[in-house]
Design a protein around this motif. Structure first.
Motif, PDB file in Angstrom:
ATOM      1  N   GLY A   1       7.214  -3.013   8.701  1.00 51.20           N
ATOM      2  CA  GLY A   1       6.286  -2.094   8.274  1.00 51.20           C
ATOM      3  C   GLY A   1       5.157  -2.470   7.403  1.00 51.20           C
ATOM      4  O   GLY A   1       5.461  -3.487   6.452  1.00 51.20           O
ATOM      5  N   ASN A   2       4.358  -1.697   6.900  1.00 54.21           N
ATOM      6  CA  ASN A   2       3.331  -1.632   5.853  1.00 54.21           C
ATOM      7  C   ASN A   2       3.017  -0.343   5.380  1.00 54.21           C
ATOM      8  O   ASN A   2       3.151   0.697   5.745  1.00 54.21           O
ATOM      9  N   PHE A   3       2.443  -0.444   3.772  1.00 57.76           N
ATOM     10  CA  PHE A   3       2.034   0.712   3.276  1.00 57.76           C
ATOM     11  C   PHE A   3       0.714   1.007   3.833  1.00 57.76           C
ATOM     12  O   PHE A   3       0.321   2.206   4.106  1.00 57.76           O
ATOM     13  N   VAL A   4      -0.156  -0.197   3.843  1.00 54.28           N
ATOM     14  CA  VAL A   4      -1.651   0.099   4.299  1.00 54.28           C
ATOM     15  C   VAL A   4      -2.134  -0.948   5.258  1.00 54.28           C
ATOM     16  O   VAL A   4      -1.214  -2.189   5.198  1.00 54.28           O
ATOM     17  N   LYS A   5      -3.116  -1.033   5.928  1.00 51.49           N
ATOM     18  CA  LYS A   5      -3.784  -1.899   6.651  1.00 51.49           C
ATOM     19  C   LYS A   5      -4.913  -2.179   6.208  1.00 51.49           C
ATOM     20  O   LYS A   5      -5.647  -1.311   6.023  1.00 51.49           O
ATOM     21  N   GLN A   6      -5.549  -3.337   6.045  1.00 46.68           N
ATOM     22  CA  GLN A   6      -6.789  -3.573   5.661  1.00 46.68           C
ATOM     23  C   GLN A   6      -7.900  -3.885   6.882  1.00 46.68           C
ATOM     24  O   GLN A   6      -7.589  -4.519   7.763  1.00 46.68           O
ATOM     25  N   GLU A   7      -8.826  -3.049   6.990  1.00 47.16           N
ATOM     26  CA  GLU A   7      -9.802  -3.322   8.084  1.00 47.16           C
ATOM     27  C   GLU A   7     -11.208  -3.150   7.350  1.00 47.16           C
ATOM     28  O   GLU A   7     -11.330  -3.182   6.090  1.00 47.16           O
ATOM     29  N   LYS A   8     -12.183  -3.428   8.306  1.00 45.91           N
ATOM     30  CA  LYS A   8     -13.516  -3.657   7.678  1.00 45.91           C
ATOM     31  C   LYS A   8     -13.933  -2.494   7.029  1.00 45.91           C
ATOM     32  O   LYS A   8     -13.624  -1.432   7.576  1.00 45.91           O
ATOM     33  N   GLY A   9     -14.409  -2.548   5.904  1.00 51.08           N
ATOM     34  CA  GLY A   9     -14.682  -1.309   5.075  1.00 51.08           C
ATOM     35  C   GLY A   9     -13.755  -0.730   4.083  1.00 51.08           C
ATOM     36  O   GLY A   9     -13.899   0.113   3.483  1.00 51.08           O
ATOM     37  N   GLY A  10     -12.535  -1.413   4.253  1.00 45.59           N
ATOM     38  CA  GLY A  10     -11.339  -0.977   3.115  1.00 45.59           C
ATOM     39  C   GLY A  10      -9.984  -1.048   3.742  1.00 45.59           C
ATOM     40  O   GLY A  10      -9.827  -1.751   4.678  1.00 45.59           O
ATOM     41  N   PHE A  11      -9.156  -0.158   2.905  1.00 43.32           N
ATOM     42  CA  PHE A  11      -7.816  -0.018   3.329  1.00 43.32           C
ATOM     43  C   PHE A  11      -7.663   1.387   3.848  1.00 43.32           C
ATOM     44  O   PHE A  11      -8.193   2.221   3.650  1.00 43.32           O
ATOM     45  N   LYS A  12      -6.492   1.456   4.992  1.00 46.05           N
ATOM     46  CA  LYS A  12      -6.059   2.742   5.527  1.00 46.05           C
ATOM     47  C   LYS A  12      -4.643   2.750   5.588  1.00 46.05           C
ATOM     48  O   LYS A  12      -3.889   1.783   5.672  1.00 46.05           O
ATOM     49  N   PRO A  13      -4.195   4.008   5.214  1.00 52.86           N
ATOM     50  CA  PRO A  13      -2.566   4.174   5.244  1.00 52.86           C
ATOM     51  C   PRO A  13      -2.101   3.682   6.641  1.00 52.86           C
ATOM     52  O   PRO A  13      -2.653   3.679   7.537  1.00 52.86           O
ATOM     53  N   ASP A  14      -0.840   3.027   6.272  1.00 51.94           N
ATOM     54  CA  ASP A  14      -0.128   2.717   7.509  1.00 51.94           C
ATOM     55  C   ASP A  14       1.469   3.209   7.356  1.00 51.94           C
ATOM     56  O   ASP A  14       2.170   2.321   8.198  1.00 51.94           O
ATOM     57  N   LEU A  15       1.773   4.316   6.838  1.00 51.64           N
ATOM     58  CA  LEU A  15       3.159   4.402   6.570  1.00 51.64           C
ATOM     59  C   LEU A  15       3.948   5.111   7.746  1.00 51.64           C
ATOM     60  O   LEU A  15       4.861   5.094   8.316  1.00 51.64           O
ATOM     61  N   GLU A  16       2.800   5.865   8.626  1.00 54.47           N
ATOM     62  CA  GLU A  16       3.564   6.811   9.756  1.00 54.47           C
ATOM     63  C   GLU A  16       3.492   5.755  10.995  1.00 54.47           C
ATOM     64  O   GLU A  16       2.877   5.657  11.852  1.00 54.47           O
TER      65      GLU A  16
ATOM     66  N   ASP B   1       9.772 -17.907  -1.882  1.00 52.33           N
ATOM     67  CA  ASP B   1       8.956 -18.946  -0.973  1.00 52.33           C
ATOM     68  C   ASP B   1       8.797 -18.584   0.420  1.00 52.33           C
ATOM     69  O   ASP B   1       7.756 -18.771   0.838  1.00 52.33           O
ATOM     70  N   LYS B   2       9.785 -18.137   1.045  1.00 56.16           N
ATOM     71  CA  LYS B   2       9.950 -18.010   2.271  1.00 56.16           C
ATOM     72  C   LYS B   2       9.820 -16.641   2.634  1.00 56.16           C
ATOM     73  O   LYS B   2       9.328 -16.197   3.920  1.00 56.16           O
ATOM     74  N   SER B   3      10.058 -15.645   1.864  1.00 57.62           N
ATOM     75  CA  SER B   3      10.059 -14.168   2.322  1.00 57.62           C
ATOM     76  C   SER B   3       9.258 -13.092   1.489  1.00 57.62           C
ATOM     77  O   SER B   3       9.556 -11.962   1.699  1.00 57.62           O
ATOM     78  N   GLY B   4       8.720 -13.514   0.275  1.00 58.08           N
ATOM     79  CA  GLY B   4       8.032 -13.032  -0.768  1.00 58.08           C
ATOM     80  C   GLY B   4       6.959 -12.062  -0.221  1.00 58.08           C
ATOM     81  O   GLY B   4       5.987 -12.755   0.405  1.00 58.08           O
ATOM     82  N   HIS B   5       6.844 -10.734  -0.567  1.00 62.06           N
ATOM     83  CA  HIS B   5       5.661  -9.870  -0.285  1.00 62.06           C
ATOM     84  C   HIS B   5       4.938  -9.237  -1.646  1.00 62.06           C
ATOM     85  O   HIS B   5       5.808  -8.641  -2.261  1.00 62.06           O
ATOM     86  N   TYR B   6       4.037  -9.472  -1.774  1.00 59.72           N
ATOM     87  CA  TYR B   6       3.335  -8.874  -2.887  1.00 59.72           C
ATOM     88  C   TYR B   6       2.699  -7.594  -2.615  1.00 59.72           C
ATOM     89  O   TYR B   6       2.504  -7.532  -1.415  1.00 59.72           O
ATOM     90  N   VAL B   7       2.719  -6.569  -3.312  1.00 57.91           N
ATOM     91  CA  VAL B   7       1.699  -5.356  -3.013  1.00 57.91           C
ATOM     92  C   VAL B   7       0.497  -5.758  -2.605  1.00 57.91           C
ATOM     93  O   VAL B   7      -0.225  -6.552  -2.739  1.00 57.91           O
ATOM     94  N   PRO B   8      -0.056  -4.836  -1.588  1.00 57.02           N
ATOM     95  CA  PRO B   8      -1.292  -4.718  -0.868  1.00 57.02           C
ATOM     96  C   PRO B   8      -2.334  -4.966  -2.272  1.00 57.02           C
ATOM     97  O   PRO B   8      -2.202  -4.192  -3.390  1.00 57.02           O
ATOM     98  N   PRO B   9      -3.373  -5.700  -1.954  1.00 54.87           N
ATOM     99  CA  PRO B   9      -4.659  -5.703  -3.010  1.00 54.87           C
ATOM    100  C   PRO B   9      -5.701  -4.504  -2.977  1.00 54.87           C
ATOM    101  O   PRO B   9      -6.686  -4.689  -2.991  1.00 54.87           O
ATOM    102  N   VAL B  10      -4.933  -3.279  -2.893  1.00 48.64           N
ATOM    103  CA  VAL B  10      -5.822  -2.156  -3.018  1.00 48.64           C
ATOM    104  C   VAL B  10      -6.299  -2.020  -4.309  1.00 48.64           C
ATOM    105  O   VAL B  10      -5.862  -2.761  -5.244  1.00 48.64           O
ATOM    106  N   PRO B  11      -7.757  -1.289  -4.517  1.00 50.35           N
ATOM    107  CA  PRO B  11      -8.320  -1.392  -6.024  1.00 50.35           C
ATOM    108  C   PRO B  11      -7.165  -1.058  -7.121  1.00 50.35           C
ATOM    109  O   PRO B  11      -7.395  -1.607  -8.106  1.00 50.35           O
ATOM    110  N   ASN B  12      -6.394  -0.026  -6.865  1.00 46.26           N
ATOM    111  CA  ASN B  12      -5.356   0.435  -7.913  1.00 46.26           C
ATOM    112  C   ASN B  12      -4.124   0.724  -7.251  1.00 46.26           C
ATOM    113  O   ASN B  12      -3.931   1.868  -6.673  1.00 46.26           O
TER     114      ASN B  12
END
Length: 435
Positions: free
Chosen positions: A213-228, A378-389
């Motif tokens: 899963g993801n917290f958000v998805k990045q689309e053209k024009g910005g980020f949208k929620p993706d928890l549901e 190295d193999k499995s790390g995920h940084y938080v999404p680059p939302v503005p804040n």
């Protein structure tokens, strides 16, 4: 023959040149760089060793200040008083909040000596939503499992490779008296599910990504929620089952890491998901011979772990930009990285995993458990999404996740839909501010 007047002129010239050189040297050595860090007292001792070495090398003095509690509030007060330090060492996840406050300056990586030695993945934590660089990573880390090896082996259970394995291990640690004292006083997992500083979101991110899963998805024009989504619902459902079956420590729903750690150290719990910074204290108690460090078990989406780090920020209005860039260059240099790792000191390291690709963590640490964390990063790390804040996103999702974990009968998809609606409003606000 040199005349008396010529000699006097030459002597005067040499004296003036010497005075100018002395003044310049004195000015350089008198230059002071103000550095604030969000660190514990243990890490601050490592930072002091590092700044002393930097001063010895450059002549630039460093005046440092650290706190691990009210750091953000102190920064806000310093900004209001227009008395910011020159450099701040802080979590990389704080970038968006500091950018919103208008207290950090854009960084040109080419002005930082040694920038090409930083592992590419670490630079992901240094960029704002606009793609510009606002910090320089100095340390990285990822999450892995600390497990009571002595308990696991006593009960004849394998190292957990999947969520199902993890559940079985947590259940056995809770119900099968792994410490052999004849009392029902042990629990499976130590979990920090508090809303304080967004702990519930911070912790659950490991399971959300492992579920696919993801917290958000990045689309053209910005980020949208993706928890549901089903993966996120599966992640919350798995963790809630541990709560509802009593397989986590008492009070977990309101626990921070500071509350959760003692339960593992004291032998109340047998599984602790955390970063490598806890190796030293866990070697002391419950003891190095009793614990093992394992990669996170695979969820439906594979193995995944929260990747974090520490970064150096150049603060708005600094009059010591060149000195700040020299200091940051020293932090990321092989020498600075090795000092920051604090190997052999017994203190909590400032540099957990080196971000300088020329530094061999195994050669410095001489402890294969650090290699496990490096492999996970190295193999499995995920940084938080680059939302503005990210900070307000982390806080509102922590509130929502905490609510789900606290109620065994709530409708998880409906709750996730509600969180998404709140997140959508926050993302719209952030987008409007950015424009």
């Amino acid at each position: 023959m040199i005349g008396r007047n010529d000699m006097l002129k030459r002597m005067t010239t040499h004296l003036l040149a010497g005075a100018m050189l002395l003044a310049a040297t004195g000015a350089a050595s008198a230059e002071t760089l103000k550095v604030w860090s969000r660190q514990t007292d243990e890490s601050a001792l490592i930072l002091k060793t590092l700044t002393d070495a930097f001063t010895a090398k450059t002549g630039i003095q460093v005046e440092s200040y650290n706190t691990g509690t009210d750091f953000e509030q102190r920064l806000a007060r310093a900004a209001a008083a227009r008395d910011l330090p020159d450099v701040v060492i802080n979590d990389d996840a704080a970038l968006g909040q500091m950018l919103k406050m208008g207290i950090i300056e854009e960084v040109d990586p080419t002005k930082i000596e040694g920038n090409d030695q930083i592992v590419p993945a670490a630079w992901n934590s240094a960029k704002g939503a606009n793609g510009k660089v606002y910090s320089v990573p100095i340390s990285a880390q990822a999450f892995a499992l600390f497990v009571r090896k002595d308990w696991r082996e006593k009960l004849g259970l394998p190292q957990p490779k999947t969520w199902d394995d993890l559940h079985k291990l947590a259940e056995a640690f809770t119900k099968n008296d792994p410490d052999g004292n004849g009392k029902a006083d042990t629990f499976g997992m130590s979990v920090p599910a508090s809303t304080v500083r967004g702990y519930a979101s911070w912790y659950m991110s490991n399971f959300i990504w492992a579920a696919g899963g993801n917290f958000v998805k990045q689309e053209k024009g910005g980020f949208k929620p993706d928890l549901e989504s089903k993966p996120v619902a599966d992640a919350l459902g798995f963790m809630r089952s541990l709560f509802c079956e009593g397989l986590v420590q008492p009070g977990a729903i309101n626990a921070t890491t500071g509350d959760a750690l003692p339960t593992f150290r004291s032998g109340q719990t047998g599984i602790f998901l955390s970063g490598p910074y806890h190796i030293a204290v866990l070697d002391e108690q419950p003891g190095k011979d009793k614990i093992e460090v394992l990669p996170p078990p695979a969820g439906p989406g594979g193995v995944a772990a929260l990747a974090e780090g520490t970064s150096a920020y150049i603060m708005t209005g600094t009059k010591a930009r060149t000195a700040a860039e020299k200091f940051i260059a020293y932090l990321i240099s092989p020498e600075g990285q090795e000092i920051g790792m604090g190997e052999g000191t017994g203190h909590t390291p400032l540099v957990r995993l080196p971000i300088n690709k020329t530094v061999d963590v195994d050669a410095v640490r001489k402890d294969p458990r650090w290699g496990t964390f490096k492999e996970v990063f190295d193999k499995s790390g995920h940084y938080v999404p680059p939302v503005p804040n990210w900070t307000p996103i982390r806080m509102l999702t922590a509130e929502g996740f905490n609510k789900i974990l606290a109620s065994c009968n709530s409708d998880i998809p409906a709750e996730l839909k509600s969180i998404d609606q709140e997140m959508a409003a926050e993302l719209r606000k952030q987008k409007a501010l950015a424009e």
